[in-house]
Design a protein around this motif. Structure first.
Motif, PDB file in Angstrom:
ATOM      1  N   VAL A   1      -4.169  -3.619  -4.173  1.00 49.29           N
ATOM      2  CA  VAL A   1      -3.052  -4.214  -3.423  1.00 49.29           C
ATOM      3  C   VAL A   1      -3.318  -5.684  -3.132  1.00 49.29           C
TER       4      VAL A   1
ATOM      5  N   ASP B   1     -11.103   4.146  -1.110  1.00 47.67           N
ATOM      6  CA  ASP B   1     -10.242   3.308  -0.275  1.00 47.67           C
ATOM      7  C   ASP B   1     -10.417   1.822  -0.540  1.00 47.67           C
TER       8      ASP B   1
ATOM      9  N   LYS C   1       0.806  -1.230   0.000  1.00 48.06           N
ATOM     10  CA  LYS C   1       0.000   0.000   0.000  1.00 48.06           C
ATOM     11  C   LYS C   1       0.834   1.273   0.000  1.00 48.06           C
TER      12      LYS C   1
ATOM     13  N   LYS D   1      -5.087   7.401   0.604  1.00 47.41           N
ATOM     14  CA  LYS D   1      -3.933   7.140  -0.246  1.00 47.41           C
ATOM     15  C   LYS D   1      -4.273   7.382  -1.715  1.00 47.41           C
TER      16      LYS D   1
ATOM     17  N   ILE E   1       1.754   1.885  -6.601  1.00 48.56           N
ATOM     18  CA  ILE E   1       1.125   1.410  -5.371  1.00 48.56           C
ATOM     19  C   ILE E   1       1.786   0.070  -5.082  1.00 48.56           C
TER      20      ILE E   1
ATOM     21  N   GLU F   1      -7.489  -0.687  -1.800  1.00 46.50           N
ATOM     22  CA  GLU F   1      -7.259  -1.929  -1.052  1.00 46.50           C
ATOM     23  C   GLU F   1      -7.339  -3.140  -1.975  1.00 46.50           C
TER      24      GLU F   1
END
Length: 192
Positions: A160, A153, A64, A101, A78, A157
């Motif tokens: 990743v 988000d 992340k 992020k 990322i 997530e």
């Protein structure tokens, strides 16, 4: 721009962590130590080079993290791979907010692109702190940022987690395939 939004520098939303100058004479491919992440490792998010060197200023890249190479191409990545040590000429944009992020990533992406397209060099272009100090972003209100984070988000997530799952599956394939090819594993009784 809405009146309650403001222009500010990149440091209002991020800390920039720079890589350490690890001794290349200690680099090895025998997995002695911790993987070291160099610029060339960013695109594939994989390093076959390790170092046993211990440094107080070392930063361990985590999944992340937003990682940027500082020579040649200035692209944010990322990080979606195993942890590794941040080598010199690589930096991490560390988000200051608990979430967000994606906002940080999409704020720096065009800024890095502008620097890359306007740099002139006889060999390889470079980016550094003086360039980052000039990065200006438009910062929305906290309410708008929170709504944006809520929408993005889970996507961040998922990116990743998908990368980490791909690595796990690649490792499983690389472990099983030689055993299947050598008939060490018998799959005749498996029904599909």
């Amino acid at each position: 721009m809405p009146k309650d939004w403001k222009k500010t520098d990149i440091y209002s939303i991020a800390n920039i962590i720079y890589g350490s100058p690890f001794a290349s004479k200690l680099f090895n491919s025998e997995k002695n130590g911790i993987p070291i992440i160099r610029i060339r490792d960013l695109k594939d998010q994989h390093s076959d080079v390790y170092t046993p060197e211990v440094r107080d200023d070392a930063y361990l890249i985590q999944p992340k993290d937003i990682v940027v190479g500082m020579d040649g191409e200035f692209r944010p990545y990322i990080w979606g791979s195993e942890p590794g040590l941040l080598n010199q000429r690589v930096c991490v944009f560390e988000n200051k907010r608990p979430k967000g992020k994606a906002f940080l990533y999409y704020s720096i992406k065009p800024l890095l692109d502008i620097v890359e397209k306007t740099q002139v060099a006889t060999t390889v272009i470079h980016i550094g702190k003086k360039d980052f100090d000039k990065f200006q972003i438009t910062l929305p209100t906290k309410n708008v940022l929170d709504k944006f984070d809520e929408l993005t988000d889970s996507v961040f997530e998922k990116i990743v987690n998908n990368r980490l799952e791909n690595i796990r599956l690649e490792n499983l394939r690389d472990t099983l395939l030689p055993k299947l090819m050598s008939s060490e594993l018998d799959v005749d009784s498996i029904r599909l």
